[in-house]
Design a protein around this motif. Structure first.
Motif, PDB file in Angstrom:
ATOM      1  N   ASP A  93       0.896  -1.187   0.062  1.00  0.00           N
ATOM      2  CA  ASP A  93      -0.058   0.103  -0.006  1.00  0.00           C
ATOM      3  C   ASP A  93       0.944   1.229   0.004  1.00  0.00           C
ATOM      4  OD1 ASP A  93      -1.779   1.975   0.338  1.00  0.00           O
ATOM      5  OD2 ASP A  93      -2.869   1.143   2.261  1.00  0.00           O
ATOM      6  N   HIS A  94       0.857   1.858  -1.177  1.00  0.00           N
ATOM      7  CA  HIS A  94       1.960   3.156  -1.259  1.00  0.00           C
ATOM      8  C   HIS A  94       1.109   4.346  -1.008  1.00  0.00           C
ATOM      9  CE1 HIS A  94       0.941   2.224  -5.560  1.00  0.00           C
ATOM     10  NE2 HIS A  94       1.478   3.710  -5.524  1.00  0.00           N
ATOM     11  N   ASP A  95       0.234   4.479  -0.533  1.00  0.00           N
ATOM     12  CA  ASP A  95      -0.605   5.617   0.022  1.00  0.00           C
ATOM     13  C   ASP A  95       0.177   6.468   0.892  1.00  0.00           C
ATOM     14  OD1 ASP A  95      -2.199   7.793   0.814  1.00  0.00           O
ATOM     15  OD2 ASP A  95      -3.782   6.538   1.311  1.00  0.00           O
ATOM     16  N   GLU A  96       0.807   7.617   0.174  1.00  0.00           N
ATOM     17  CA  GLU A  96       1.836   8.482   0.948  1.00  0.00           C
ATOM     18  C   GLU A  96       1.293   8.932   2.203  1.00  0.00           C
ATOM     19  OE1 GLU A  96       0.492  10.723  -2.875  1.00  0.00           O
ATOM     20  OE2 GLU A  96       1.259   8.971  -2.594  1.00  0.00           O
ATOM     21  N   GLN A  97      -0.131   9.214   2.411  1.00  0.00           N
ATOM     22  CA  GLN A  97      -0.714   9.722   3.623  1.00  0.00           C
ATOM     23  C   GLN A  97      -0.446   8.753   4.658  1.00  0.00           C
ATOM     24  OE1 GLN A  97      -1.485  13.141   3.845  1.00  0.00           O
ATOM     25  NE2 GLN A  97      -0.336  13.087   1.899  1.00  0.00           N
ATOM     26  N   LYS A  98      -0.532   7.487   4.400  1.00  0.00           N
ATOM     27  CA  LYS A  98      -0.563   6.480   5.496  1.00  0.00           C
ATOM     28  C   LYS A  98       1.083   6.426   6.127  1.00  0.00           C
ATOM     29  CE  LYS A  98      -4.301   3.690   4.051  1.00  0.00           C
ATOM     30  NZ  LYS A  98      -4.744   2.323   3.276  1.00  0.00           N
ATOM     31  N   MET A  99       1.974   6.706   5.355  1.00  0.00           N
ATOM     32  CA  MET A  99       3.387   6.938   5.698  1.00  0.00           C
ATOM     33  C   MET A  99       3.601   7.666   6.641  1.00  0.00           C
ATOM     34  SD  MET A  99       5.287   6.211   2.177  1.00  0.00           S
ATOM     35  CE  MET A  99       4.728   4.818   1.101  1.00  0.00           C
ATOM     36  N   ILE A 100       2.979   8.945   6.634  1.00  0.00           N
ATOM     37  CA  ILE A 100       3.485  10.026   7.499  1.00  0.00           C
ATOM     38  C   ILE A 100       3.054   9.743   8.906  1.00  0.00           C
ATOM     39  CG2 ILE A 100       2.595  12.738   8.177  1.00  0.00           C
ATOM     40  CD1 ILE A 100       2.072  13.063   5.036  1.00  0.00           C
ATOM     41  N   GLY A 101       3.920  10.079   9.709  1.00  0.00           N
ATOM     42  CA  GLY A 101       3.791   9.822  11.330  1.00  0.00           C
ATOM     43  C   GLY A 101       4.397   8.387  11.668  1.00  0.00           C
ATOM     44  N   ARG A 102       4.572   7.351  10.745  1.00  0.00           N
ATOM     45  CA  ARG A 102       5.242   6.159  11.006  1.00  0.00           C
ATOM     46  C   ARG A 102       6.506   6.435  11.353  1.00  0.00           C
ATOM     47  NH1 ARG A 102       1.674   1.759   9.699  1.00  0.00           N
ATOM     48  NH2 ARG A 102       0.093   2.827   8.713  1.00  0.00           N
ATOM     49  N   THR A 103       7.166   5.469  12.169  1.00  0.00           N
ATOM     50  CA  THR A 103       8.563   5.473  12.592  1.00  0.00           C
ATOM     51  C   THR A 103       9.170   4.337  12.201  1.00  0.00           C
ATOM     52  OG1 THR A 103       7.957   6.603  14.954  1.00  0.00           O
ATOM     53  CG2 THR A 103      10.067   5.375  14.758  1.00  0.00           C
ATOM     54  N   VAL A 104      10.280   4.465  11.549  1.00  0.00           N
ATOM     55  CA  VAL A 104      11.124   3.614  10.843  1.00  0.00           C
ATOM     56  C   VAL A 104      12.618   3.730  11.629  1.00  0.00           C
ATOM     57  CG1 VAL A 104       9.854   3.229   8.926  1.00  0.00           C
ATOM     58  CG2 VAL A 104      11.499   5.020   8.725  1.00  0.00           C
ATOM     59  N   GLU A 105      13.431   2.786  11.165  1.00  0.00           N
ATOM     60  CA  GLU A 105      14.821   2.724  11.516  1.00  0.00           C
ATOM     61  C   GLU A 105      15.722   2.978  10.111  1.00  0.00           C
ATOM     62  OE1 GLU A 105      17.478  -0.040  14.202  1.00  0.00           O
ATOM     63  OE2 GLU A 105      17.653  -0.726  11.895  1.00  0.00           O
ATOM     64  N   ILE A 106      16.685   3.885  10.058  1.00  0.00           N
ATOM     65  CA  ILE A 106      17.253   3.965   8.857  1.00  0.00           C
ATOM     66  C   ILE A 106      18.755   4.172   9.082  1.00  0.00           C
ATOM     67  CG2 ILE A 106      15.498   5.571   7.431  1.00  0.00           C
ATOM     68  CD1 ILE A 106      17.014   8.182   8.188  1.00  0.00           C
ATOM     69  N   THR A 107      19.512   3.573   8.299  1.00  0.00           N
ATOM     70  CA  THR A 107      20.913   3.551   8.194  1.00  0.00           C
ATOM     71  C   THR A 107      21.612   4.649   6.968  1.00  0.00           C
ATOM     72  OG1 THR A 107      21.088   1.163   8.988  1.00  0.00           O
ATOM     73  CG2 THR A 107      22.983   2.233   8.026  1.00  0.00           C
ATOM     74  N   LEU A 108      21.995   5.449   7.551  1.00  0.00           N
ATOM     75  CA  LEU A 108      22.728   6.578   6.646  1.00  0.00           C
ATOM     76  C   LEU A 108      24.042   6.418   6.144  1.00  0.00           C
ATOM     77  CD1 LEU A 108      20.793   9.858   7.540  1.00  0.00           C
ATOM     78  CD2 LEU A 108      20.307   8.437   5.798  1.00  0.00           C
ATOM     79  N   VAL A 109      24.574   6.559   4.980  1.00  0.00           N
ATOM     80  CA  VAL A 109      26.015   6.446   4.435  1.00  0.00           C
ATOM     81  C   VAL A 109      26.089   7.546   3.699  1.00  0.00           C
ATOM     82  CG1 VAL A 109      26.117   3.836   5.042  1.00  0.00           C
ATOM     83  CG2 VAL A 109      25.317   4.865   2.783  1.00  0.00           C
ATOM     84  N   PRO A 110      27.438   7.846   3.397  1.00  0.00           N
ATOM     85  CA  PRO A 110      27.628   8.776   2.242  1.00  0.00           C
ATOM     86  C   PRO A 110      27.331   8.334   0.945  1.00  0.00           C
ATOM     87  CG  PRO A 110      29.562   8.851   3.889  1.00  0.00           C
ATOM     88  CD  PRO A 110      28.710   7.498   4.218  1.00  0.00           C
ATOM     89  N   GLN A 111      27.006   9.158   0.116  1.00  0.00           N
ATOM     90  CA  GLN A 111      26.676   8.739  -1.231  1.00  0.00           C
ATOM     91  C   GLN A 111      28.034   8.336  -1.879  1.00  0.00           C
ATOM     92  OE1 GLN A 111      24.699  11.759  -3.146  1.00  0.00           O
ATOM     93  NE2 GLN A 111      22.763  11.463  -2.459  1.00  0.00           N
ATOM     94  N   LYS A 112      28.062   7.358  -2.863  1.00  0.00           N
ATOM     95  CA  LYS A 112      29.432   7.119  -3.498  1.00  0.00           C
ATOM     96  C   LYS A 112      29.712   8.130  -4.509  1.00  0.00           C
ATOM     97  CE  LYS A 112      28.195   2.185  -3.415  1.00  0.00           C
ATOM     98  NZ  LYS A 112      27.910   0.815  -4.204  1.00  0.00           N
TER      99      LYS A 112
END
Length: 142
Positions: A93-112
């Motif tokens: 379900d890629h309804d963007e409004q349903k994504m808002i407010g969700r908590t996720v874990e992200i791993t950030l790295v420098p772009q190549k």
């Protein structure tokens, strides 16, 4: 001759109050999701993530038929908990409004290609333990 004060803090007038996330692993809330289109006509989702200290990271998820782009978008939707199994097939379900407010874990790295910009390497669902779980752990005296 131009005189520059090199000790003065440089301010980005568009994002003067913004603090950006650096390399690392963060639990973040999805603050906004907007559907946009590139100059070549490719639709994408612009997602703004924010941590508890109000630092942000913005990521683009291109909605094209390329397997890499499909997999990235699937991982985001899965991390948001917006999937279901119907007849043995996972649906997204890629309804963007349903994504808002969700908590996720992200791993950030420098772009190549440009190490001064961060990109998401991983995005995962954050599973919060039930309130009783913390009490049970305390009883075990670990």
């Amino acid at each position: 001759m131009i005189k520059l004060n090199l000790n003065e803090e440089i301010k980005d007038t568009n994002n003067a109050s913004k603090n950006y996330l650096q390399e690392g692993i963060y639990d973040v809330e999805i603050k906004s999701v907007s559907e946009q289109v590139t100059s070549k006509g490719t639709p994408f989702l612009r997602v703004v993530f924010e941590d508890q200290n109000k630092a942000i990271h913005t990521e683009s998820y291109y909605m094209s038929e390329k397997p890499y782009n499909i997999q990235r978008l699937q991982k985001l939707i899965r991390a948001c908990g917006l999937t279901s199994i119907e007849n043995g097939v996972e649906t997204y379900d890629h309804d963007e409004q349903k994504m808002i407010g969700r908590t996720v874990e992200i791993t950030l790295v420098p772009q190549k290609n440009n190490a001064s910009y961060m990109e998401i390497l991983e995005v995962n669902q954050v599973i919060k333990p039930h309130e009783d779980f913390n009490e049970e752990i305390k009883k075990l005296d670990i």
